[in-house]
Each structure stands twice: as C-alpha cells, then as structure tokens.
Design an enzyme around this catalytic site. Structure first.
Site, PDB file in Angstrom:
ATOM      1  CB  ALA A  89      -6.566   6.651  -0.361  1.00  0.00           C
ATOM      2  CB  ILE A 137      -4.391  -1.517  -0.727  1.00  0.00           C
ATOM      3  CG1 ILE A 137      -5.056  -2.874  -0.613  1.00  0.00           C
ATOM      4  CG2 ILE A 137      -2.894  -1.692  -0.662  1.00  0.00           C
ATOM      5  CD1 ILE A 137      -4.515  -3.874  -1.603  1.00  0.00           C
ATOM      6  CE  LYS A 188     -11.070   1.406   4.673  1.00  0.00           C
ATOM      7  NZ  LYS A 188      -9.816   0.789   4.248  1.00  0.00           N
ATOM      8  CE1 TYR A 248     -13.710   6.391   4.350  1.00  0.00           C
ATOM      9  CE2 TYR A 248     -14.996   4.665   5.385  1.00  0.00           C
ATOM     10  CZ  TYR A 248     -13.795   5.144   4.896  1.00  0.00           C
ATOM     11  OH  TYR A 248     -12.678   4.338   4.948  1.00  0.00           O
ATOM     12  CB  SER A 286       1.448   5.648   1.586  1.00  0.00           C
ATOM     13  OG  SER A 286       1.196   5.996   0.258  1.00  0.00           O
ATOM     14  CB  ILE A 287      -1.385   4.713   6.218  1.00  0.00           C
ATOM     15  CG1 ILE A 287      -2.244   5.966   6.456  1.00  0.00           C
ATOM     16  CG2 ILE A 287      -1.367   3.819   7.459  1.00  0.00           C
ATOM     17  CD1 ILE A 287      -3.722   5.700   6.669  1.00  0.00           C
ATOM     18  N   GLY A 339       0.777  -1.244   0.000  1.00  0.00           N
ATOM     19  CA  GLY A 339       0.000   0.000   0.000  1.00  0.00           C
ATOM     20  C   GLY A 339       0.801   1.283   0.000  1.00  0.00           C
ATOM     21  CB  VAL A 376      -5.022  -7.042  -4.734  1.00  0.00           C
ATOM     22  CG1 VAL A 376      -3.899  -6.835  -3.742  1.00  0.00           C
ATOM     23  CG2 VAL A 376      -6.006  -5.881  -4.697  1.00  0.00           C
ATOM     24  CE  LYS A 382      -4.453  18.464   2.554  1.00  0.00           C
ATOM     25  NZ  LYS A 382      -4.339  19.842   2.901  1.00  0.00           N
ATOM     26  CB  THR A 383      -3.103   9.570   2.124  1.00  0.00           C
ATOM     27  OG1 THR A 383      -4.473   9.167   2.152  1.00  0.00           O
ATOM     28  CG2 THR A 383      -2.501   9.428   3.507  1.00  0.00           C
TER      29      THR A 383
END
Ligand SMILES: NC(=O)c1ccc[n+]([C@@H]2O[C@H](COP(=O)([O-])OP(=O)(O)OC[C@H]3O[C@@H](n4cnc5c(N)ncnc54)[C@H](O)[C@@H]3O)[C@@H](O)[C@H]2O)c1
Length: 260
Positions: free
Chosen positions: A201, A98, A168, A161, A25-26, A19, A71, A198-199
């Site tokens: 995604a 991801i 999720k 969301y 990125s996280i 990811g 994936v 703040k990414t």
C-alpha cells in the site's frame, strides 16, 4: 522478542484479521503476534489473485477460518462473518488493516481528487470498518477489541498523503464514535497509527522513501518500526491488561509524532 518468552495471554481468543496481502502487511504482523500469544485466527484475502500469496501465510499461522473478502463486493464481508458465527459462535478481536484510493486520485493532490475517487477511498478505507463493527459486535458476546489502522497524515499535513489524510481523519473519528456506542457492551475500539512501513500500500505514495528516512530521523527511539511492533501493541490492547482503555489513537512510531 523471542517467542519462547511469550505467555499465551490471548489463549482461546478468536481474532478476525482483514488486510493481509503478503508477509510485509501490517495485518500479517497483527495475525502473527496474536497467534504467538495463543489466539485462534480467521484471515481473509482480497480475491483469487491474492489468494496464492495469503493462503500459505494463513496455513503457516494455523488459521482455522479463511476466505475471500473484497469489502466493495456486497455479501463477501457478511459471508466471512457467517463463517465465524458457524465455526466459533463468537469473536474477541477484529482488525481492519485495509486501505485503497484510485492511483490518479491519490497522487494528484486533494484539490484534484474526483468525487468518485474520494467516495471509493472513503468506502474501502473507512466505512468498511463501520460495516465490520456492526457485524462483529453481536459476536463479541464476552466483550472484545476492534482495531483500525490510521496514519499521522490524519492529523498533520504529510506531503503526498493527499486524499488519505481526510480519509484517515474520518477513520479516527469513526473509532471514537464506535468506542462510545460499543463501550456499554464491553467492546473497546482503537485507532492504531503506525510509523511508515515498506508495504505494498505504501508503494502507492509518492516519495515514500523520503517519509521513511524522515521517520527514522525524527523518532526519539531512533529507528523505524516493523509490523511485529504494531502486532504486539494490538495484542497488548486486546488483553485484559488494557481492559479500561478504549477510543484511543495509539501511535506505534518510535515517538516520531511528538516532534514538531
Ligand atoms: N505502510 C505504512 O506505512 C502504513 C502506515 C500507517 C498506516 N498504514 C495503514 O495500514 C493498513 C494496511 O496497509 P499496509 O501498509 O499493511 O499495506 P498492504 O498493501 O499490505 O495492506 C493493504 C490491504 O488492503 C487490502 N484492500 C484494499 N482494497 C480492499 C478491498 N476493497 N477489500 C478488502 N481489502 C482491501 C489489500 O488487499 C491489502 O491486503 C492500511 O489502512 C494503511 O493505510 C500503513
């Protein structure tokens, strides 16, 4: 936290992180945190376009295994795990960080989400973790820890969301069932729920700036989290200090989830 203060609590541990898109990125925070406490890394990028952003980060972190994994493309996930098996012969830590939903399905509200869009979001953002867990478990011969990134919108309605809420929620439930099925093999599974960051995604969510503002305002700790906060939480959960903890939903949000 200064890196000089850190002890190599994950020395010789092998961590596979999915990811990383860029340094926001996280997943990058997770990889960096694991590395800073001694783990060896395997990291993936999505495709050739992403490679030029991710490969320099992988090199900077001294990742010993790298490769392209989309994936949705049959065989790519398996090829990455083949590399891990050939090179390391085992695995200790797995990170799934991801998510994806087609823009029109993400932004139009749940009522307007198409069946195809729902299925795509569920496959990339949830079922791929189940596939990863199945490939990782036989390599976790000395036990291990698996993480999947969730969000507060799984349990409470967060405006905008949309379809990612149910996706999720399914991911969090999958973590609990995997924790149940893999516990007897000494493998622990956690859902991690970071506050908004703040990414790239997040840029796909409408009014994301408002979510950031609200999160900082609500959090008892009074500030937004950063990717290293998420990374160090995962690093701790992967150590033997957390060896009796599994199936948890761990919020890394400065306590914002406590507030009505
Ligand atoms: N940013 C936030 O506010 C926030 C908060 C809570 C949870 N999360 C979750 O954290 C995770 C990481 O997101 P991020 O915010 O770091 O954004 P990001 O854009 O940096 O990471 C998302 C990653 O998903 C990957 N991805 C998308 N489709 C893929 C596919 N088909 N195959 C393989 N990889 C694919 C992208 O390449 C990218 O690396 C996601 O699950 C997201 O839902 C994000």
């Amino acid at each position: 936290m200064s890196e000089a203060q850190l002890r190599p609590v994950l020395e010789s541990k092998k961590a596979l992180v999915f990811g990383i898109a860029n340094e926001d990125s996280i997943a990058y925070g997770c990889a960096k945190a694991f590395r800073s406490v001694g783990a060896d890394l395997a990291v993936s990028w999505l495709n050739e376009k992403a490679r030029r952003f991710v490969e320099p980060l992988a090199q900077q972190l001294g990742a010993s295994i790298t490769g392209a994994v989309d994936v949705s493309v049959p065989g790519q996930l398996e090829a990455m795990f083949d590399q891990v098996r050939d090179r390391w012969g085992r695995l200790d830590i797995l990170v799934h960080s991801i998510a994806f939903a087609p823009k029109e399905d993400l932004q139009g509200g749940l009522l307007n989400c198409s069946a195809e869009g729902f299925a795509k979001a569920m496959d990339v953002s949830c079922h791929s973790f189940v596939r990863m867990a199945k490939l990782a478990a036989p390599l976790m011969t000395e036990g291990g820890t698996m993480f999947a990134m969730s969000y507060y919108g799984a349990n409470r309605v967060v405006p905008n969301y949309n379809v990612m809420g149910p996706v999720k929620a399914a991911l969090e439930a999958a973590c609990r069932y995997l924790a149940y099925e893999l516990g007897p093999r000494g493998i622990r599974v956690h859902a991690i729920s970071p506050g908004p960051l703040k990414t790239r995604a997040a840029a796909g969510l409408k009014d994301f700036e408002l979510m950031l503002h609200e999160a900082a305002h609500k959090a008892p700790l009074g500030e937004l989290v950063d990717i290293m906060d998420v990374g160090y939480t995962c690093a701790y959960l992967a150590t033997p200090f957390a060896r009796r903890v599994t199936g948890e939903l761990v919020y890394v949000d400065g306590g914002a989830n406590l507030i009505a």
